[in-house]
Design a protein around this motif. Structure first.
Motif, short mmCIF file in Angstrom:
data_model
loop_
_atom_site.label_atom_id
_atom_site.label_comp_id
_atom_site.label_asym_id
_atom_site.label_seq_id
_atom_site.Cartn_x
_atom_site.Cartn_y
_atom_site.Cartn_z
N GLY A 28 -4.63 -43.07 -19.99
CA GLY A 28 -4.79 -43.65 -18.66
C GLY A 28 -3.61 -43.36 -17.76
O GLY A 28 -3.77 -43.03 -16.57
N VAL A 29 -2.40 -43.50 -18.30
CA VAL A 29 -1.20 -43.21 -17.50
C VAL A 29 -1.17 -41.75 -17.08
O VAL A 29 -0.89 -41.41 -15.90
CB VAL A 29 0.07 -43.58 -18.31
N LEU A 30 -1.45 -40.82 -18.03
CA LEU A 30 -1.47 -39.40 -17.68
C LEU A 30 -2.55 -39.10 -16.64
O LEU A 30 -2.35 -38.26 -15.74
CB LEU A 30 -1.71 -38.56 -18.94
N LEU A 31 -3.68 -39.76 -16.77
CA LEU A 31 -4.78 -39.50 -15.83
C LEU A 31 -4.39 -39.92 -14.42
O LEU A 31 -4.68 -39.22 -13.43
CB LEU A 31 -6.03 -40.26 -16.29
N VAL A 32 -3.72 -41.05 -14.31
CA VAL A 32 -3.31 -41.51 -12.98
C VAL A 32 -2.26 -40.57 -12.38
O VAL A 32 -2.36 -40.15 -11.22
CB VAL A 32 -2.76 -42.95 -13.06
N LEU A 33 -1.25 -40.24 -13.18
CA LEU A 33 -0.15 -39.43 -12.66
C LEU A 33 -0.54 -37.96 -12.51
O LEU A 33 -0.40 -37.37 -11.42
CB LEU A 33 1.06 -39.56 -13.59
N LEU A 34 -1.00 -37.35 -13.60
CA LEU A 34 -1.27 -35.93 -13.58
C LEU A 34 -2.58 -35.60 -12.90
O LEU A 34 -2.74 -34.50 -12.31
CB LEU A 34 -1.27 -35.38 -15.01
N GLY A 35 -3.55 -36.49 -12.97
CA GLY A 35 -4.82 -36.25 -12.26
C GLY A 35 -4.60 -36.21 -10.77
O GLY A 35 -5.14 -35.33 -10.06
N ALA A 36 -3.80 -37.16 -10.27
CA ALA A 36 -3.52 -37.16 -8.82
C ALA A 36 -2.75 -35.92 -8.41
O ALA A 36 -3.03 -35.30 -7.36
CB ALA A 36 -2.73 -38.43 -8.48
N ALA A 37 -1.77 -35.53 -9.25
CA ALA A 37 -1.00 -34.32 -8.92
C ALA A 37 -1.88 -33.08 -8.95
O ALA A 37 -1.75 -32.17 -8.10
CB ALA A 37 0.15 -34.17 -9.91
N SER A 38 -2.80 -33.00 -9.91
CA SER A 38 -3.71 -31.86 -9.99
C SER A 38 -4.64 -31.81 -8.78
O SER A 38 -4.95 -30.72 -8.25
CB SER A 38 -4.52 -31.92 -11.29
N ALA A 39 -5.10 -32.97 -8.33
CA ALA A 39 -5.96 -33.01 -7.15
C ALA A 39 -5.19 -32.57 -5.91
O ALA A 39 -5.74 -31.89 -5.02
CB ALA A 39 -6.51 -34.42 -6.96
N PHE A 40 -3.92 -32.94 -5.85
CA PHE A 40 -3.11 -32.54 -4.70
C PHE A 40 -2.91 -31.03 -4.66
O PHE A 40 -2.90 -30.42 -3.59
CB PHE A 40 -1.75 -33.24 -4.78
N ILE A 41 -2.82 -30.41 -5.89
CA ILE A 41 -2.57 -28.97 -5.95
C ILE A 41 -3.86 -28.17 -5.78
O ILE A 41 -3.89 -27.17 -5.04
CB ILE A 41 -1.89 -28.60 -7.28
N ALA A 42 -4.92 -28.59 -6.42
CA ALA A 42 -6.16 -27.77 -6.44
C ALA A 42 -7.38 -28.52 -5.94
O ALA A 42 -8.52 -28.13 -6.26
CB ALA A 42 -6.41 -27.25 -7.84
N ASP A 43 -7.19 -29.56 -5.19
CA ASP A 43 -8.29 -30.33 -4.60
C ASP A 43 -9.26 -30.87 -5.67
O ASP A 43 -8.83 -31.19 -6.77
CB ASP A 43 -9.04 -29.46 -3.57
N LEU A 44 -10.55 -30.90 -5.33
CA LEU A 44 -11.54 -31.50 -6.21
C LEU A 44 -11.65 -30.77 -7.55
O LEU A 44 -11.73 -31.43 -8.60
CB LEU A 44 -12.89 -31.58 -5.52
N PRO A 45 -11.69 -29.42 -7.58
CA PRO A 45 -11.77 -28.75 -8.89
C PRO A 45 -10.59 -29.12 -9.79
O PRO A 45 -10.75 -29.31 -11.00
CB PRO A 45 -11.76 -27.27 -8.52
N GLY A 46 -9.42 -29.22 -9.20
CA GLY A 46 -8.25 -29.59 -10.00
C GLY A 46 -8.38 -31.00 -10.56
O GLY A 46 -8.03 -31.26 -11.72
N LEU A 47 -8.89 -31.94 -9.74
CA LEU A 47 -9.08 -33.32 -10.21
C LEU A 47 -10.09 -33.38 -11.33
O LEU A 47 -9.89 -34.07 -12.34
CB LEU A 47 -9.52 -34.20 -9.04
N VAL A 48 -11.21 -32.65 -11.17
CA VAL A 48 -12.27 -32.69 -12.19
C VAL A 48 -11.77 -32.10 -13.51
O VAL A 48 -11.95 -32.68 -14.58
CB VAL A 48 -13.51 -31.93 -11.69
N VAL A 49 -11.14 -30.93 -13.42
CA VAL A 49 -10.65 -30.27 -14.64
C VAL A 49 -9.59 -31.14 -15.32
O VAL A 49 -9.60 -31.32 -16.53
CB VAL A 49 -10.09 -28.88 -14.31
N ALA A 50 -8.65 -31.69 -14.56
CA ALA A 50 -7.60 -32.53 -15.13
C ALA A 50 -8.19 -33.79 -15.78
O ALA A 50 -7.79 -34.20 -16.87
CB ALA A 50 -6.60 -32.91 -14.05
N THR A 51 -9.17 -34.39 -15.09
CA THR A 51 -9.78 -35.62 -15.64
C THR A 51 -10.49 -35.34 -16.95
O THR A 51 -10.33 -36.07 -17.94
CB THR A 51 -10.75 -36.22 -14.63
N LEU A 52 -11.29 -34.26 -16.98
CA LEU A 52 -12.03 -33.94 -18.19
C LEU A 52 -11.12 -33.46 -19.32
O LEU A 52 -11.48 -33.55 -20.50
CB LEU A 52 -13.08 -32.87 -17.88
#
Length: 415
Positions: A28-52
């Motif tokens: 959960g902690v990684l998802l909040v921190l790294l998921g948000a950072a991935s979304a900031f870098i690669a938008d929605l595809p980055g968020l989806v890939v990071a979350t999954l």
């Protein structure tokens, strides 16, 4: 005093027992921190890939192989969909570590390392940019491969440590079980030894008492004249024999109560200072003579006292039991001989009687289940000696003991 690392050990054990909870919090902690950072870098595809990629880390230690397969699939998807690395790629390193640290199969762990190295090479070429595309791709692939290999090695080291701890814990359990079995064996051995000593003490003393009492009763009933002095002599023998037996039995009980005071391998009921001496052996022979059996005794007290204590004790008990059997079974008339001879290598003990009766403690071969001769045989065999008990060709019974002196050299110096 509490160990300085007790808190760390407690926390570690709690973490192993609540792995699913901790992994869920970690994911959960990684998802909040790294998921948000991935979304900031690669938008929605980055968020989806990071979350999954990150979400399955919640069950990484419960289903490590399944999480590994899912991560490989998501890595391929990322290489196709997202042309740049994401902060969520840290989850892949976590999966490599988890498999290396928790999967016992070396094949699976090796396949994980190979997949990580291949993925590093593919990622280096996928994420590299001109100019000098090839050199940048190889450099990036090398860095990723080194990091992946390092994480894999750390995981294997942790797994090896855990395996060593498990083996150590199993060895401790086996050691404790062995200690308990040894304690049970020692307790059983002490009970057998105590029973053997008490049998020899009580059997001899009661036999003397019975012979004296029966003789006195017969004399009182049938003799023309029976003086008071004769009765007193009989009662003196009975009293002395009973007191001696009581003292020896008390000594055996004291030794059983306090094992630290025991200075022989088996319960002897005796100490180095006060028992198993030539004088005691002489008193034993005299008690049998007083009971009406002529005993020819051939042994010098000084020679006997020079022997190691345990050897003296075994000889004393063998003479005691043999003469007790003469009183009980040899019949009348009977004469007995006791001879102790020491050579350069062996001690030889021979007890012979010429009575008409049959020794019923054991059969003529000396291999039966009686307690007396069995106890003698056990003591002699413990010293590496030979024991033989058999009927003589015409009449009587013979007990022969041969004990090598070199088996008790250590006790000789301590006696």
């Amino acid at each position: 005093m509490e160990r300085p690392d007790a808190l760390a050990v407690t926390i570690y054990r709690w973490g192993r027992d609540h792995a699913l909870l901790l992994d869920s919090i970690f994911a959960g902690v990684l998802l909040v921190l790294l998921g948000a950072a991935s979304a900031f870098i690669a938008d929605l595809p980055g968020l989806v890939v990071a979350t999954l990629t990150i979400a399955p880390l919640a069950v990484r230690r419960r289903y490590p192989i399944a999480v590994l397969v899912w991560t490989l699939v998501m890595s391929i998807v990322q290489l196709v969909v997202v042309p740049i690395p994401l902060p969520g790629n840290i989850a892949q390193a976590v999966v490599i570590y988890t498999v290396a640290a928790n999967v016992a199969s070396f094949g699976v762990r090796s396949a994980t390392l190979v997949a990580a190295l291949v993925g590093s090479l593919l990622a280096g070429f996928r994420w590299s940019t001109p100019p000098d595309y090839g050199r940048h791709a190889l450099a990036a692939a090398a860095v990723l491969a080194v990091l992946a290999a390092l994480v894999w090695v750390i995981g294997n080291l942790v797994r090896g440590r855990e395996e060593n701890l498990r083996q150590l814990a199993g060895a401790v359990v086996q050691l404790e079980q062995g200690r308990r079995r040894l304690e049970l064996f020692v307790a059983q051995r002490e009970r057998v030894s105590a029973a053997r000593e008490i049998h020899d003490i009580v059997a001899h003393s009661l036999t003397v008492v019975i012979v004296q009492a029966d003789g006195a009763a017969y004399a009182a009933a049938n003799a023309d004249r029976w003086h008071r002095t004769q009765a007193r002599e009989v009662l003196d023998v009975i009293g002395a024999t009973a007191r001696s037996a009581l003292a020896e039995v008390r000594t055996v009980v004291d030794v059983l109560r306090d094992v630290d005071t025991r200075d022989v391998d088996t319960v002897s009921g005796a100490s180095h200072d006060g028992q198993a001496t030539g004088a005691e052996l002489g008193r034993l022979v005299d008690s049998v003579r007083a009971a009406g059996v002529p005993v020819e005794f051939d042994s010098h007290p000084a020679t006997f006292d020079a022997l190691p204590f345990r050897l003296r004790f075994v000889v004393l008990r063998a003479v005691q039991e043999s003469l007790t059997n003469v009183l009980k079974h040899a019949g009348s008339p009977v004469n007995a001989q006791v001879a102790i001879e020491c050579t350069a290598d062996d001690l030889c003990l021979r007890i012979v009687d010429d009575g008409p009766g049959r020794h019923v403690d054991e059969p003529a071969t000396g291999t039966g289940a009686g307690h007396g001769l069995a106890g003698m045989r056990e003591r002699v065999h413990e010293l590496g000696g030979q024991f033989r008990a058999e009927h003589r060709p015409v009449r009587g019974f013979e007990v022969t003991v041969v004990i090598p002196l070199n088996t008790t050299v250590g006790e000789r110096s301590a006696a």
